[in-house]
Design a protein around this motif. Structure first.
Motif, PDB file in Angstrom:
ATOM      1  N   LYS A 197       1.003  -1.311   0.051  1.00 28.67           N
ATOM      2  CA  LYS A 197       0.074  -0.010   0.126  1.00 28.67           C
ATOM      3  C   LYS A 197       0.789   1.497  -0.043  1.00 28.67           C
ATOM      4  O   LYS A 197       1.905   1.411   0.748  1.00 28.67           O
ATOM      5  CB  LYS A 197      -0.976  -0.095   1.231  1.00 28.67           C
ATOM      6  CG  LYS A 197      -1.987  -1.027   1.027  1.00 28.67           C
ATOM      7  CD  LYS A 197      -2.894  -0.853   2.511  1.00 28.67           C
ATOM      8  CE  LYS A 197      -3.895  -2.029   2.652  1.00 28.67           C
ATOM      9  NZ  LYS A 197      -4.772  -1.937   3.682  1.00 28.67           N
ATOM     10  N   ARG A 198       0.426   2.388  -0.705  1.00 30.71           N
ATOM     11  CA  ARG A 198       1.325   3.513  -1.003  1.00 30.71           C
ATOM     12  C   ARG A 198       2.535   3.285  -1.113  1.00 30.71           C
ATOM     13  O   ARG A 198       3.209   4.190  -0.334  1.00 30.71           O
ATOM     14  CB  ARG A 198       0.714   4.429   0.284  1.00 30.71           C
ATOM     15  CG  ARG A 198       0.805   5.813  -0.173  1.00 30.71           C
ATOM     16  CD  ARG A 198       0.580   6.831   1.036  1.00 30.71           C
ATOM     17  NE  ARG A 198       0.417   8.385   0.416  1.00 30.71           N
ATOM     18  CZ  ARG A 198       1.579   8.955   0.648  1.00 30.71           C
ATOM     19  NH1 ARG A 198       2.565   8.330   0.986  1.00 30.71           N
ATOM     20  NH2 ARG A 198       1.579  10.095   0.310  1.00 30.71           N
ATOM     21  N   ARG A 199       3.043   2.242  -1.895  1.00 32.02           N
ATOM     22  CA  ARG A 199       4.566   2.378  -2.036  1.00 32.02           C
ATOM     23  C   ARG A 199       4.643   2.298  -3.590  1.00 32.02           C
ATOM     24  O   ARG A 199       4.109   1.357  -4.275  1.00 32.02           O
ATOM     25  CB  ARG A 199       5.219   1.251  -1.231  1.00 32.02           C
ATOM     26  CG  ARG A 199       6.756   0.986  -1.488  1.00 32.02           C
ATOM     27  CD  ARG A 199       7.435   2.195  -0.608  1.00 32.02           C
ATOM     28  NE  ARG A 199       7.079   2.217   0.578  1.00 32.02           N
ATOM     29  CZ  ARG A 199       7.739   1.511   1.790  1.00 32.02           C
ATOM     30  NH1 ARG A 199       8.444   0.748   1.333  1.00 32.02           N
ATOM     31  NH2 ARG A 199       7.318   1.621   2.854  1.00 32.02           N
ATOM     32  N   MET A 200       5.510   3.032  -4.292  1.00 28.95           N
ATOM     33  CA  MET A 200       5.527   2.982  -5.694  1.00 28.95           C
ATOM     34  C   MET A 200       6.536   2.096  -6.226  1.00 28.95           C
ATOM     35  O   MET A 200       7.116   2.060  -7.375  1.00 28.95           O
ATOM     36  CB  MET A 200       5.713   4.196  -6.258  1.00 28.95           C
ATOM     37  CG  MET A 200       7.194   5.058  -5.708  1.00 28.95           C
ATOM     38  SD  MET A 200       7.344   6.587  -6.452  1.00 28.95           S
ATOM     39  CE  MET A 200       6.103   7.587  -5.675  1.00 28.95           C
ATOM     40  N   TRP A 201       6.786   0.824  -5.551  1.00 31.55           N
ATOM     41  CA  TRP A 201       7.692  -0.301  -6.059  1.00 31.55           C
ATOM     42  C   TRP A 201       6.991  -1.450  -5.763  1.00 31.55           C
ATOM     43  O   TRP A 201       6.323  -1.740  -4.707  1.00 31.55           O
ATOM     44  CB  TRP A 201       9.114  -0.006  -5.222  1.00 31.55           C
ATOM     45  CG  TRP A 201       9.446   1.225  -4.892  1.00 31.55           C
ATOM     46  CD1 TRP A 201       9.690   1.979  -3.811  1.00 31.55           C
ATOM     47  CD2 TRP A 201       9.894   2.136  -5.976  1.00 31.55           C
ATOM     48  NE1 TRP A 201      10.269   3.038  -4.127  1.00 31.55           N
ATOM     49  CE2 TRP A 201      10.515   3.237  -5.039  1.00 31.55           C
ATOM     50  CE3 TRP A 201      10.288   2.282  -7.293  1.00 31.55           C
ATOM     51  CZ2 TRP A 201      10.993   4.427  -5.754  1.00 31.55           C
ATOM     52  CZ3 TRP A 201      10.819   3.176  -7.800  1.00 31.55           C
ATOM     53  CH2 TRP A 201      11.070   4.144  -7.331  1.00 31.55           C
ATOM     54  N   LEU A 202       7.196  -2.250  -6.710  1.00 29.62           N
ATOM     55  CA  LEU A 202       6.678  -3.788  -6.654  1.00 29.62           C
ATOM     56  C   LEU A 202       7.990  -4.671  -6.504  1.00 29.62           C
ATOM     57  O   LEU A 202       8.396  -5.342  -7.644  1.00 29.62           O
ATOM     58  CB  LEU A 202       5.881  -4.101  -7.740  1.00 29.62           C
ATOM     59  CG  LEU A 202       4.850  -3.125  -7.948  1.00 29.62           C
ATOM     60  CD1 LEU A 202       4.095  -3.423  -9.507  1.00 29.62           C
ATOM     61  CD2 LEU A 202       3.892  -2.835  -6.569  1.00 29.62           C
ATOM     62  N   PRO A 203       8.368  -5.016  -5.229  1.00 33.39           N
ATOM     63  CA  PRO A 203       9.714  -5.832  -4.972  1.00 33.39           C
ATOM     64  C   PRO A 203       9.242  -7.355  -4.926  1.00 33.39           C
ATOM     65  O   PRO A 203      10.116  -8.204  -4.774  1.00 33.39           O
ATOM     66  CB  PRO A 203      10.213  -5.355  -3.690  1.00 33.39           C
ATOM     67  CG  PRO A 203       8.969  -4.773  -3.013  1.00 33.39           C
ATOM     68  CD  PRO A 203       7.965  -4.369  -4.018  1.00 33.39           C
ATOM     69  N   THR A 204       8.113  -7.607  -4.516  1.00 31.51           N
ATOM     70  CA  THR A 204       7.767  -8.938  -4.498  1.00 31.51           C
ATOM     71  C   THR A 204       6.914  -9.756  -5.693  1.00 31.51           C
ATOM     72  O   THR A 204       5.999  -8.884  -6.036  1.00 31.51           O
ATOM     73  CB  THR A 204       7.261  -9.305  -3.237  1.00 31.51           C
ATOM     74  OG1 THR A 204       5.811  -8.668  -3.197  1.00 31.51           O
ATOM     75  CG2 THR A 204       8.038  -8.950  -2.233  1.00 31.51           C
ATOM     76  N   TRP A 205       6.963 -10.949  -5.841  1.00 22.63           N
ATOM     77  CA  TRP A 205       6.072 -11.631  -6.953  1.00 22.63           C
ATOM     78  C   TRP A 205       6.101 -13.085  -6.469  1.00 22.63           C
ATOM     79  O   TRP A 205       6.833 -13.439  -5.514  1.00 22.63           O
ATOM     80  CB  TRP A 205       6.398 -11.318  -8.310  1.00 22.63           C
ATOM     81  CG  TRP A 205       7.933 -11.272  -8.463  1.00 22.63           C
ATOM     82  CD1 TRP A 205       8.391 -12.516  -8.963  1.00 22.63           C
ATOM     83  CD2 TRP A 205       8.862 -10.467  -8.487  1.00 22.63           C
ATOM     84  NE1 TRP A 205       9.942 -12.418  -9.064  1.00 22.63           N
ATOM     85  CE2 TRP A 205      10.013 -11.064  -8.749  1.00 22.63           C
ATOM     86  CE3 TRP A 205       9.183  -9.041  -8.246  1.00 22.63           C
ATOM     87  CZ2 TRP A 205      11.482 -10.375  -8.722  1.00 22.63           C
ATOM     88  CZ3 TRP A 205      10.202  -8.390  -8.342  1.00 22.63           C
ATOM     89  CH2 TRP A 205      11.327  -9.151  -8.449  1.00 22.63           C
TER      90      TRP A 205
END
Length: 342
Positions: A197-205
């Protein structure tokens, strides 16, 4: 060495309903921090255990006093027990396996108190906690790097608030590449639960091996926007190629030189407020691309947008490197945990 029950080394108590609003302390629910409070009911170095619901058995550690809601249990070490060892011990015990109930899973003090583990000396506890804690401390540093980069970009974006406006659809375009399940293979997969939430990075998948429905294809550098319940504020930059849930919009800059600006615009509080206001549906509101594309955001001009992207790019690269290191550290921690706390 004889076994010991958890009740002999840990004191369990239930959290309480949320107190008056405030910002002095973090508030923990069943699966971690959910907000802030003006008071605390758990001391420093406590472990918070999810008590009820889908996160029953989830375990979190706090070094500072906090408020724990009635959806969770406070686990405090008894005298002579290393507090952080308690946290890793409870993680090791996989408490979710001991829950009762099906429709509404539940953990009770009685269940927890009766669980057994090997009795360990304080020196053994300290040693295990020190090794595992060092890994988690570095992971926490990486999380702060991501948070700091996010804050820097938002602050700089805010300085352009008075500039002329441009529509989001003039800067980015929706990527419509739906992939049937039979063609997905072992691609990287991002669902809404993987988007912070409210973080402009997607470090996990995760991998898409268990996916059974069509998904949307995205590429590294695309911006993913959670259209389902947009008030959850899920919008971020993809670090890898992969496929995404159909509840996520895949947006690509029309000009790569505008990528940083598009990212900041889509992740802005103003964009989320707009998407939430125009979303359709009551229980499961969804925002549409046409409404998002029509939204006007500040525009610094082509040169300004390129300069902004040049500012964002090294920050994104640093966050990506930190995320990769975190994944390595987390894997090492999970390997060491059963060896240090058999």
């Amino acid at each position: 060495m004889a076994d010991v029950t958890l009740g002999e080394i840990v004191a369990f108590s239930n959290g309480k309903s949320r107190p008056a609003e405030g910002s002095a302390y973090r508030t923990y629910g069943a699966n971690g921090v959910i907000g802030t409070a003006g008071d605390f009911n758990a001391g420093p170095d406590s472990t918070v255990v999810g008590r009820v619901g889908s996160y029953c058995g989830a375990v979190h550690y706090t070094t500072e006093p906090c408020w724990v809601t009635d959806n969770a249990i406070i686990a405090a070490p008894k005298e002579g027990v290393n507090p952080r060892y308690v946290y890793y011990l409870l993680k090791r015990l996989a408490l979710n396996r001991h829950r009762i109930g099906s429709g509404q899973p539940l953990l009770t003090h009685g269940i927890l108190n009766r669980l057994t583990t090997a009795r360990r000396t304080r020196a053994e506890q300290d040693s295990a906690a020190a090794v595992l804690g060092a890994l988690d401390d570095k992971i926490a540093v990486n999380d702060r790097i991501a948070a700091g980069a996010d804050a820097l970009i938002r602050a700089r974006y805010a300085t352009f608030a008075a500039r002329p406006a441009a529509r989001v659809g003039d800067i980015g375009e929706l990527v419509r590449r739906h992939v049937p399940p039979g063609q997905i293979g072992n691609a990287n997969y991002i669902a809404l639960e993987h988007m912070p939430k409210r973080r402009m990075w997607l470090p996990t998948w995760t991998d898409a091996s268990g996916v059974t429905s069509a998904k949307g294809r995205f590429a590294a550098g695309d911006i993913l926007f959670g259209k389902l319940r947009p008030y959850f504020h899920k919008a971020g930059l993809a670090f890898v190629d992969g496929v995404a849930s159909t509840d996520i919009l895949v947006v690509r800059p029309k000009d790569p030189g505008h990528r940083g600006w598009l990212l900041a615009a889509l992740a802005s509080d103003e964009m989320i407020a707009h998407a939430s206001a125009v979303s359709d549906g009551t229980r499961m509101p969804r925002a549409g691309w046409s409404d998002i594309a029509a939204f006007e955001v500040p525009w610094p001009g082509d040169a300004g947008a390129r300069e902004f992207t040049a500012f964002v790019a090294p920050l994104a690269a640093r966050v990506r490197a930190a995320a990769a290191e975190t994944a390595t550290l987390a894997a090492l921690r999970e390997t060491l945990l059963p060896r240090l706390i058999p």
